[in-house]
Design a protein around this motif. Structure first.
Motif, short mmCIF file in Angstrom:
data_model
loop_
_atom_site.label_atom_id
_atom_site.label_comp_id
_atom_site.label_asym_id
_atom_site.label_seq_id
_atom_site.Cartn_x
_atom_site.Cartn_y
_atom_site.Cartn_z
N ARG A 117 69.28 37.83 27.63
CA ARG A 117 70.53 37.74 28.38
C ARG A 117 71.68 38.39 27.61
O ARG A 117 72.55 39.04 28.20
CB ARG A 117 70.84 36.27 28.69
CG ARG A 117 69.93 35.66 29.74
CD ARG A 117 70.46 34.32 30.22
NE ARG A 117 70.43 33.31 29.16
CZ ARG A 117 69.38 32.54 28.89
NH1 ARG A 117 68.24 32.68 29.58
NH2 ARG A 117 69.44 31.64 27.93
N THR A 140 65.66 42.12 30.73
CA THR A 140 64.67 41.08 30.98
C THR A 140 63.86 40.85 29.71
O THR A 140 63.86 41.67 28.78
CB THR A 140 63.75 41.47 32.13
OG1 THR A 140 63.10 42.69 31.82
CG2 THR A 140 64.54 41.60 33.43
N GLN A 141 63.12 39.72 29.71
CA GLN A 141 62.43 39.34 28.48
C GLN A 141 61.24 40.24 28.12
O GLN A 141 61.06 40.55 26.95
CB GLN A 141 61.97 37.88 28.60
CG GLN A 141 61.43 37.30 27.31
CD GLN A 141 61.27 35.80 27.40
OE1 GLN A 141 62.03 35.13 28.11
NE2 GLN A 141 60.28 35.27 26.69
#
Length: 303
Positions: free
Chosen positions: A25, A30-31
């Motif tokens: 974040r 995105t992860q």
């Protein structure tokens, strides 16, 4: 500013957050791609930097060392960016200034003092020299700006020149001279007494200026010797002769010399010029030029 690789920034975000979700974040991503970047970074380093589990992320000893080293690099990088920006705006950096000896009597001290208050982080390198040498240093790009003399026959190609200070010529007499109680000295009487002039080889401007002064008044001065400031004043004090000098010299106040106004039908003034290369790129120059202009204006309002 993108000074660092995406892999390095990804690792540092995870190392500081110790959480892939928060790190993602923070980097606005995105992860999964974040995890991929961190793994690529570990592969480049060649050792594991993180211990991962389903519940937590921890730094290995190598990871802690890498985090601390990378933080120092990033801190230095930010400092380098700040320094570069301040140099680019003239708030820091090196400024090389030259000046003639007579400019040191009133103009340069005032201007440099004001400039140092306004630009305390600019390093000033100052060179005192005669005008010919200063002109050569400017041409060789070894000076950024100079305060010097100028005559119509002087070579000034590639230089911006503007007058910043002008002052009257005065008579310097031995303190105990019979004329020392006068209010002024007529040039006709001055031309008939022994005089100390300026040497052409080292003070070409004043040598030429005084020759023009006496010629315009139809007089031939009686020079018994020539010298340079401040030696010239010591010779006056010793009683060898009188001298015609720029008015600001009187601010030196040597104990054995008296300064009096010069009275002449045709008078001349000595002028100091601000000079810098037209193609100069040092952003610290304009503020010093402005300080010199203000100092010159103030000096002329006073005297």
């Amino acid at each position: 500013m993108a000074l660092y690789s995406r892999q390095m920034l990804a690792f540092m975000a995870v190392a500081q957050e110790l959480h892939f979700g928060r790190a993602a974040r923070r980097l606005h991503m995105t992860q999964p791609p974040l995890s991929q970047q961190v793994r690529l970074f570990e592969e480049r380093v060649g050792v594991p930097l993180l211990e991962r589990s389903t519940r937590s992320v921890r730094l290995t000893p190598a990871g802690e060392a890498m985090r601390d080293a990378m933080q120092r690099i990033m801190d230095d990088g930010e400092a380098a960016i700040a320094t570069a920006r301040r140099v680019a705006t003239g708030e820091a950096g090196l400024l090389r200034m030259g000046f003639t000896p007579t400019a040191a009597y009133r103009l340069v001290p005032t201007a440099v003092g004001a400039y140092r208050e306004y630009r305390p982080d600019v390093q000033l390198s100052m060179t005192e020299a005669d005008t010919g040498h200063l002109r050569a240093l400017l041409a060789q790009e070894r000076l950024d700006v100079a305060v010097m003399r100028h005559t119509s026959d002087s070579q000034a190609e590639g230089l911006h020149l503007e007058p910043v200070d002008t002052e009257p010529l005065v008579v310097a007499l031995p303190l105990r001279h019979a004329w020392s109680s006068r209010r002024s000295i007529p040039i006709e009487e001055l031309a008939a007494m022994p005089l100390i002039g300026f040497a052409r080889s080292t003070s070409a401007y004043f040598h030429t200026l005084l020759a023009s002064l006496f010629a315009r008044n139809g007089l031939t001065p009686d020079y018994v010797m020539e010298s340079v400031l401040p030696t010239l004043l010591a010779l006056v004090e010793a009683g060898i002769g009188a001298a015609v000098v720029p008015g600001s010299v009187s601010e030196l106040r040597p104990g054995g010399v008296k300064y009096l106004p010069l009275k002449a039908r045709h008078t001349l003034r000595s002028t100091l010029y601000l000079a810098y290369r037209k193609d100069g790129v040092n952003p610290a120059v304009p503020a010093l030029c402005e300080a010199l202009r203000h100092a010159g204006t103030a000096a002329n309002e006073v005297g």
